[in-house]
Each structure stands twice: as C-alpha cells, then as structure tokens.
Design a protein around this motif. Structure first.
Motif, mmCIF file in Angstrom:
data_model
loop_
_atom_site.group_PDB
_atom_site.id
_atom_site.type_symbol
_atom_site.label_atom_id
_atom_site.label_comp_id
_atom_site.label_asym_id
_atom_site.label_seq_id
_atom_site.Cartn_x
_atom_site.Cartn_y
_atom_site.Cartn_z
ATOM 1 N N VAL A 195 -9.959 -4.369 14.211
ATOM 2 C CA VAL A 195 -9.333 -4.710 15.487
ATOM 3 C C VAL A 195 -10.345 -5.338 16.429
ATOM 4 C CG1 VAL A 195 -8.197 -3.753 17.526
ATOM 5 C CG2 VAL A 195 -7.572 -2.933 15.250
ATOM 6 N N ALA A 196 -11.546 -4.732 16.530
ATOM 7 C CA ALA A 196 -12.551 -5.242 17.463
ATOM 8 C C ALA A 196 -12.950 -6.676 17.144
ATOM 9 C CB ALA A 196 -13.781 -4.336 17.450
ATOM 10 N N ALA A 197 -12.909 -7.038 15.868
ATOM 11 C CA ALA A 197 -13.325 -8.379 15.468
ATOM 12 C C ALA A 197 -12.375 -9.464 15.962
ATOM 13 C CB ALA A 197 -13.452 -8.456 13.945
ATOM 14 N N VAL A 198 -11.095 -9.122 16.127
ATOM 15 C CA VAL A 198 -10.123 -10.136 16.557
ATOM 16 C C VAL A 198 -9.679 -9.943 18.001
ATOM 17 C CG1 VAL A 198 -9.280 -10.397 14.193
ATOM 18 C CG2 VAL A 198 -8.109 -8.819 15.737
ATOM 19 N N LEU A 199 -9.984 -8.794 18.607
ATOM 20 C CA LEU A 199 -9.462 -8.508 19.940
ATOM 21 C C LEU A 199 -9.942 -9.490 21.009
ATOM 22 C CD1 LEU A 199 -7.493 -6.456 21.132
ATOM 23 C CD2 LEU A 199 -9.460 -5.066 21.800
ATOM 24 N N PRO A 200 -11.240 -9.878 21.052
ATOM 25 C CA PRO A 200 -11.639 -10.857 22.075
ATOM 26 C C PRO A 200 -10.884 -12.172 21.953
ATOM 27 C CG PRO A 200 -13.572 -9.777 21.157
ATOM 28 C CD PRO A 200 -12.403 -9.371 20.299
ATOM 29 N N LEU A 201 -10.680 -12.648 20.717
ATOM 30 C CA LEU A 201 -9.914 -13.882 20.531
ATOM 31 C C LEU A 201 -8.473 -13.703 20.976
ATOM 32 C CD1 LEU A 201 -11.097 -15.141 17.028
ATOM 33 C CD2 LEU A 201 -11.703 -16.072 19.260
ATOM 34 N N GLY A 243 -15.503 -22.153 14.901
ATOM 35 C CA GLY A 243 -14.070 -22.085 14.680
ATOM 36 C C GLY A 243 -13.559 -20.663 14.798
ATOM 37 N N LEU A 244 -12.318 -20.516 15.208
ATOM 38 C CA LEU A 244 -11.770 -19.186 15.466
ATOM 39 C C LEU A 244 -11.768 -18.318 14.223
ATOM 40 C CD1 LEU A 244 -8.738 -20.049 17.776
ATOM 41 C CD2 LEU A 244 -11.129 -19.660 18.373
ATOM 42 N N ARG A 245 -11.576 -18.915 13.061
ATOM 43 C CA ARG A 245 -11.505 -18.128 11.828
ATOM 44 C C ARG A 245 -12.837 -17.450 11.530
ATOM 45 N NH1 ARG A 245 -8.860 -21.005 6.764
ATOM 46 N NH2 ARG A 245 -7.046 -20.668 8.107
ATOM 47 N N TRP A 246 -13.943 -18.061 11.988
ATOM 48 C CA TRP A 246 -15.270 -17.531 11.680
ATOM 49 C C TRP A 246 -15.730 -16.495 12.705
ATOM 50 C CZ3 TRP A 246 -16.767 -18.773 6.990
ATOM 51 C CH2 TRP A 246 -16.265 -19.949 6.420
ATOM 52 N N PHE A 247 -15.018 -16.368 13.790
ATOM 53 C CA PHE A 247 -15.456 -15.475 14.866
ATOM 54 C C PHE A 247 -15.658 -14.030 14.399
ATOM 55 C CE2 PHE A 247 -14.723 -12.676 18.481
ATOM 56 C CZ PHE A 247 -15.558 -13.224 19.448
ATOM 57 N N PHE A 303 -19.635 -3.155 8.950
ATOM 58 C CA PHE A 303 -19.880 -4.378 8.186
ATOM 59 C C PHE A 303 -18.620 -4.826 7.451
ATOM 60 C CE2 PHE A 303 -21.147 -6.298 4.100
ATOM 61 C CZ PHE A 303 -21.896 -7.380 4.546
ATOM 62 N N LEU A 304 -17.902 -3.853 6.863
ATOM 63 C CA LEU A 304 -16.723 -4.196 6.064
ATOM 64 C C LEU A 304 -15.507 -4.524 6.920
ATOM 65 C CD1 LEU A 304 -16.996 -1.481 3.255
ATOM 66 C CD2 LEU A 304 -17.624 -3.903 3.108
ATOM 67 N N GLY A 305 -15.412 -3.925 8.120
ATOM 68 C CA GLY A 305 -14.236 -4.120 8.962
ATOM 69 C C GLY A 305 -13.954 -5.571 9.298
ATOM 70 N N PRO A 306 -14.931 -6.308 9.880
ATOM 71 C CA PRO A 306 -14.670 -7.723 10.166
ATOM 72 C C PRO A 306 -14.361 -8.540 8.913
ATOM 73 C CG PRO A 306 -16.585 -6.949 11.387
ATOM 74 C CD PRO A 306 -16.221 -5.865 10.423
ATOM 75 N N LEU A 307 -15.002 -8.192 7.793
ATOM 76 C CA LEU A 307 -14.684 -8.894 6.545
ATOM 77 C C LEU A 307 -13.233 -8.654 6.149
ATOM 78 C CD1 LEU A 307 -17.880 -8.229 4.396
ATOM 79 C CD2 LEU A 307 -17.220 -10.363 5.523
ATOM 80 N N ALA A 308 -12.771 -7.405 6.346
ATOM 81 C CA ALA A 308 -11.371 -7.101 6.042
ATOM 82 C C ALA A 308 -10.436 -7.885 6.959
ATOM 83 C CB ALA A 308 -11.118 -5.605 6.172
ATOM 84 N N ALA A 309 -10.786 -7.954 8.258
ATOM 85 C CA ALA A 309 -9.969 -8.732 9.191
ATOM 86 C C ALA A 309 -9.959 -10.205 8.804
ATOM 87 C CB ALA A 309 -10.507 -8.564 10.613
ATOM 88 N N PHE A 310 -11.132 -10.716 8.423
ATOM 89 C CA PHE A 310 -11.226 -12.109 7.988
ATOM 90 C C PHE A 310 -10.335 -12.352 6.766
ATOM 91 C CE2 PHE A 310 -13.415 -15.259 5.271
ATOM 92 C CZ PHE A 310 -13.376 -16.367 6.117
ATOM 93 N N ALA A 311 -10.355 -11.402 5.819
ATOM 94 C CA ALA A 311 -9.541 -11.548 4.607
ATOM 95 C C ALA A 311 -8.050 -11.536 4.944
ATOM 96 C CB ALA A 311 -9.876 -10.434 3.623
#
Length: 428
Positions: free
Chosen positions: A49-55, A272-276, A171-179
C-alpha cells in the motif's frame, strides 16, 4: 544517572568467562524469530500500500503538498497517544501478545477500508488513521516481547535480526505491488485486496507461533500488584526515561517521511509512474543488508553512536535530493543512505532504551518513546508540506537537512557528553 549514561553509551557487559562469549554468538530466541516472521509478512502487506499511496493521493486524487503532508502525518502521528494506552494495557494485564494481535488485526482490516473509502479524502484519512492505530498499538508490545526474550548484552543483535526480517517484507512489498500493477494495470483496488490477504496471514502466524510469556519470565503471583497509571507516567519523572523520550521526540522532528523523499526523487528524475514503487525496494534492500550488522555493531561499540550515525546518513540523504548529483548515481546514493538511516536507528533506538526501563513497565516506556517520535513526525510532515508549497521542494529539503543537524546537537546534549561518546567494547 551514572548507570543510565553507561547504558546509553555502551551495552551492558557480561561477567568475564566462557559463558557470555558463547551467548553472544548464539542464535536469537525463537520468540524473536517468530515475531520477525510476523513483521516480515505484515511489512509485505503494508509496503504494497505504501508504495502506491503517494501516487494515488498526489497524482490520482491531485492532493496538494500540504494536504499530502497532513495525511502522511496522520499515517504515523495522529493515533500516537494510543500507543501509550496499548503499552500500558499490555503491562498492566501482561497480555502483550493479545494487544499486539489486536493491532495487527486493525491494520489488516484497514486495507479493505481503502476500497470502501473511494475517492473521499476524509474517508481515506480515517482509514489511514485506523491502519496507524493498529501499528501504534502493536509496536510497543512487540518490541517489549523482544527485549524480554533477549539478554541485555544481545539486544542490538536481536533487534537487528528482527528489523532485517522486517525489511525483507519491506523489500518484497513494493515488488508485489509492482507485479499486481503490471498484471492488472493501474488498479489500486487490486493492490489493496492483495495487501489485506497478506496481512491476514500475519495475524494467523502471530496466534500460532508467538509465545505470550517469553522463556524465563516469571508467572504472575496472586499478590503481584498491577501496574498503575501513576506508576506508568512516573517514568517521565525519572531522568533516564524523560531524557530518552525528549531525544526521541527531537529526532522525530528531523524525519519528513518516505513519501516526500520518493516524490522528490520522482520529480528530479522524471520517473514513470510504474517504476515509482521500486524506489522503496532500494531503501529496503539497503536496510536488509545493514540492519543485522549495525545491530551487532551497536552491541560492540555502543548504541548511541550508531543512532547518531544513522541520522547523519538521513541529513546526507536530504542534501543529495537538493544537490548537483543526478540520474542513477543519485538513486543509488540516496536510497543506500536512506536505508542505512533506518538500519541504524529503527531497532537500535529501542535497544538503547530497553535496559533503562524496568521490566514491568517496559512496554509503557517503549510506547512513550515511540509516541514522542510519532507526534513529532506529525508536526514535521505538516511543516515540510507547508515549506514545499511556500519555498519549493529544493529549499524545503535543504531546511530539513539543517533541522537534522540541529536535532543531532540537541540529542548529544541530552544523552551524552563528548567524552562519553568514546565507547568501550564489550569484554570477550
């Protein structure tokens, strides 16, 4: 006071002999590993959640920097006082696992709340507050269980191992969000649902594998007095605990929050937004690599110098964000320093506080330290959002770096004199 200062400047030493040497090289307790596993799984959920919340908030809902600062502060500070309530309840009833479990469950339910909140900013703020309420309630009982499951001379190692496991999840959380975003596109709802499922698994692991009473802790006797409110807040009348809480509060004022750091990097580099979400992965990787070694180092040379080094790394991170370095070197340096800051401060500060606090008030004392930090973080997030809007992001981050320098001076004045910063090694 002399006992306090010696504890702050260096770990408590064992008696000489072969026994302590063996204990220092022994593995951490099973309870620490179980708590680390719970934190690992929970951080996968939280960082998704934290990885995408600012966007989601700034680019999706078009929040201003000030509004984002307020919500980011709520994310950590708005429910800070309830940390003390949770800590006191855990000490009074000696049900640390139960209180921690309530906190983990609240954070899990909040992930589903983000689905129901829709695009309503007040509703999103309320859900974030519930999530942070869960974190606030669980943090002190969890850390108290770690301190009570570990001998004083090994607290740095125990917190280093726990925070390293925690950082695996980060470490794994943002990768999971990215996936998830890669598979379903810009669907934040899918991230929120996946995050809830992972958080629910962490609660199951806590129930099954974490012990309520660490090995060696005596059971309550029929005549043992309950911890009183007066006794709990009496901690603040004593020099050691009061100084630690004041220092933790000042250090919290120097922290602007991950969201701002990553947004500044995204603006500087036009990512790019996908890499955030992957920016958080870099921080977590540095944290993962450094947490355990810095915990061991804190046991060897003293915990206060390691904490000071961590905040120095934070100040350097802020200066980089407004400096001439650009491109991939900026990403590598900034995220490495930012991860080093967390590795040197997150668990080490609690390890520093643990031996100073009496066992029956350990959870309350840790909660007071965490509350001071959280309330200060609420203030710093709002102030940084205002500074960003008034002065621009570069000038705001330079001001934050100056604040770090001032806070470090104040912390040294509170916790140690220059002569006490030269710490001794733990005897072999």
């Amino acid at each position: 006071m002399l006992v306090y200062l010696s504890t702050v400047s260096r770990p408590v030493a064992d008696r000489p002999g072969p026994g302590p040497r063996r204990r220092r090289f022994a593995m951490v307790s099973g309870n620490v590993v179980a708590l680390g596993t719970v934190s690992l799984i929970t951080d996968v959920s939280a960082e998704m959640v934290a990885a995408v919340l600012p966007l989601y908030l700034v680019l999706g809902l078009h929040l201003s920097p000030v509004a984002f600062g307020v919500l980011d502060g709520v994310h950590t500070g708005a429910t800070a006082l309830l940390r003390v309530v949770g800590g006191f309840a855990a000490d009074r009833f000696r049900r640390r696992k139960l209180i921690a479990g309530v906190g983990y469950a609240l954070s899990a339910v909040a992930k589903l709340g983000l689905l129901l909140a829709g695009r309503s900013i007040p509703a999103i703020g309320a859900v974030i507050a519930v999530d942070r309420l869960g974190k606030g309630v669980r943090s002190a009982p969890r850390d108290a269980l770690i301190t009570l499951s570990t001998p004083p001379e090994a607290l740095g190692r125990a917190f280093g191992v726990h925070r390293a496991m925690d950082s695996v999840g980060a470490f794994l959380g943002p990768l999971a969000a990215f996936a998830v975003l890669l598979v379903v596109g810009q669907s934040y709802d899918a991230v929120f649902v996946s995050s809830f499922c992972v958080a629910a698994l962490a609660v199951v692991v806590l129930v099954l594998f974490v012990r309520e009473r660490p090995a060696g802790e005596p059971a309550d006797g029929p005549d043992d007095p309950k911890v009183s409110v007066r006794e709990a807040f009496g901690l603040l009348r004593g020099g050691p605990a009061r100084r630690l809480v004041l220092a933790a509060t000042m250090l919290g004022l120097a922290t602007i929050g991950d969201g701002f750091v990553y947004l500044l990097l995204q603006r500087r580099l036009d990512l790019g937004l996908r890499w955030f979400p992957l920016l958080a992965v870099g921080t977590s990787l540095a944290y993962l690599v450094l947490a355990a070694p810095l915990g061991v180092l804190a046991d060897r040379i003293g915990r206060l110098p390691v904490v000071i080094g961590g905040y120095t790394a934070l100040g350097a991170t802020y200066l980089l964000l407004a400096g001439p370095v650009d491109g991939w070197p900026l990403i590598a340096l900034a995220l490495t320093l930012y991860g080093a800051f967390y590795a040197a401060t997150d668990g080490v500060l609690i390890a520093l506080a643990g031996p100073v606090l009496p066992a029956r008030l350990r959870t309350t004392g840790i909660a007071l330290v965490q509350t001071g930090q959280a309330l200060a973080y609420l203030v710093s997030s709002v102030l940084f959002g205002l500074a960003w809007q008034a002065w621009g992001p570069e000038n705001a981050i330079r001001a934050a770096a100056v604040a770090v320098a001032g806070v470090l001076v104040g912390t040294l004045l509170l916790l140690a004199s220059p002569s006490r910063l030269t710490t001794r090694r733990v005897p072999r």
